[in-house]
Motif scaffolding. Structure first.
Motif, PDB file in Angstrom:
ATOM      1  N   UNK A 131      48.040  52.952  53.044  1.00 53.14           N
ATOM      2  CA  UNK A 131      46.790  52.209  52.903  1.00 53.14           C
ATOM      3  C   UNK A 131      46.360  51.998  51.455  1.00 53.14           C
ATOM      4  N   UNK A 132      47.039  52.642  50.516  1.00 55.27           N
ATOM      5  CA  UNK A 132      46.637  52.574  49.109  1.00 55.27           C
ATOM      6  C   UNK A 132      47.295  51.387  48.414  1.00 55.27           C
ATOM      7  N   UNK A 133      46.931  50.182  48.827  1.00 54.52           N
ATOM      8  CA  UNK A 133      47.575  48.982  48.292  1.00 54.52           C
ATOM      9  C   UNK A 133      47.336  48.835  46.793  1.00 54.52           C
ATOM     10  N   UNK A 134      46.114  49.101  46.341  1.00 52.51           N
ATOM     11  CA  UNK A 134      45.787  48.949  44.932  1.00 52.51           C
ATOM     12  C   UNK A 134      46.612  49.911  44.076  1.00 52.51           C
ATOM     13  N   UNK A 135      46.726  51.162  44.535  1.00 55.95           N
ATOM     14  CA  UNK A 135      47.514  52.143  43.792  1.00 55.95           C
ATOM     15  C   UNK A 135      48.999  51.803  43.818  1.00 55.95           C
ATOM     16  N   UNK A 136      49.466  51.279  44.953  1.00 49.72           N
ATOM     17  CA  UNK A 136      50.869  50.873  45.048  1.00 49.72           C
ATOM     18  C   UNK A 136      51.175  49.747  44.079  1.00 49.72           C
ATOM     19  N   UNK A 137      50.266  48.781  43.980  1.00 48.66           N
ATOM     20  CA  UNK A 137      50.460  47.675  43.040  1.00 48.66           C
ATOM     21  C   UNK A 137      50.512  48.187  41.609  1.00 48.66           C
ATOM     22  N   UNK A 138      49.675  49.172  41.285  1.00 50.70           N
ATOM     23  CA  UNK A 138      49.680  49.740  39.935  1.00 50.70           C
ATOM     24  C   UNK A 138      51.001  50.456  39.661  1.00 50.70           C
ATOM     25  N   UNK A 139      51.529  51.156  40.662  1.00 49.54           N
ATOM     26  CA  UNK A 139      52.811  51.839  40.505  1.00 49.54           C
ATOM     27  C   UNK A 139      53.935  50.827  40.297  1.00 49.54           C
ATOM     28  N   UNK A 140      53.911  49.759  41.073  1.00 47.72           N
ATOM     29  CA  UNK A 140      54.908  48.691  40.918  1.00 47.72           C
ATOM     30  C   UNK A 140      54.852  48.122  39.505  1.00 47.72           C
TER      31      UNK A 140
END
Length: 257
Positions: free
Chosen positions: A39-48
């Motif tokens: 559910x952590x889309x924003x954090x996933x985008x930052x990791x990407x």
């Protein structure tokens, strides 16, 4: 540093915490990275974005590691994007500590076992079906499975079954040259309760910090770091660990837990 150029790694629960540290480490070593999040889309985008700045190829895949079709889709998308999966890290999980055995509720039991036990079991199974011969499967467990700790009966129990499954899977995949191992981190800065719901993770009187500091035999009497765990994940994914399988590596600075 070990070269992972050309290899593809799937790391579950890698938008933050330990999973993110492992994903970034593999990216620095040249691997293609599949970032997974629930559910952590924003954090996933930052990791990407961080991985792309390192020059590695990456995608983020939303998949709930409690849902078997989601787990299967994660690995299918990884193979479709990068051609194959060489390394799978089963990291996704939740932590619940400081609860007396007699106070554990059915709801708490069901939640932890759904994610930490059932979800991890089928992640390991799906990984075994997808990783190439000579590949690597790594389970991020918990040091609570190495020694009993008051207040961690539920959490430790939920992390114990996958540790046994790793040992069985290592036997069954030996003929394919696939290694299957477990990392057992102690309390880690920036992971577990320190990334989820704890309102005061940095307080020196935090009970986990007090527990860590009181344990004899721990180098520096400090908590572990996500990089301590990533060091172990680097080793187990490398050629140095090609003949290491079915093992549990305790990352505790020398303490028993």
């Amino acid at each position: 540093m070990r070269d992972l150029t050309g290899k593809t790694a799937v790391v579950t629960g890698s938008a933050r915490g330990i999973g993110k540290a492992i994903a970034l480490r593999y990216a620095r070593l040249g691997a293609n990275i599949v970032v997974n999040y629930a559910s952590s889309a924003k954090e996933a985008d930052a990791t990407v974005a961080e991985i792309e700045r390192l020059g590695a190829e990456t995608i983020a895949v939303q998949a709930d590691m409690c849902v078997v079709p989601d787990i299967q889709r994660l690995f299918t998308e990884a193979a479709e994007r990068f051609g194959q999966v060489d390394i799978a890290v089963a990291n996704a999980g939740v932590e619940l500590i400081g609860i007396a055995f007699l106070d554990i509720t059915e709801e708490q039991f069901d939640r932890l076992f759904a994610i930490n036990t059932r979800g991890t079991f089928f992640t390991l199974q799906t990984a075994a079906r997808h990783v190439v011969n000579g590949g690597r499967i790594i389970y991020v467990g918990s040091s609570t499975t190495a020694a009993p700790v008051r207040g961690e009966g539920l959490y430790g129990s939920s992390k114990t079954a996958p540790r046994y499954a790793v040992q069985v899977l290592a036997q069954e995949l030996a003929d394919r040259g696939v290694t299957v191992n477990t990392i057992l981190p102690t309390a880690i800065e920036g992971a577990g309760v320190f990334t989820e719901s704890d309102p005061n993770p940095d307080q020196p009187d935090h009970p986990v910090r007090q527990f860590v500091g009181a344990q004899p035999g721990r180098i520096g009497r400090r908590m572990g770091t996500v990089d301590d765990v990533a060091d172990a994940a680097e080793y187990l994914a490398s050629g140095l660990a090609a003949w290491v399988s079915g093992q549990s590596l305790l990352i505790s600075g020398g303490a028993l837990q």
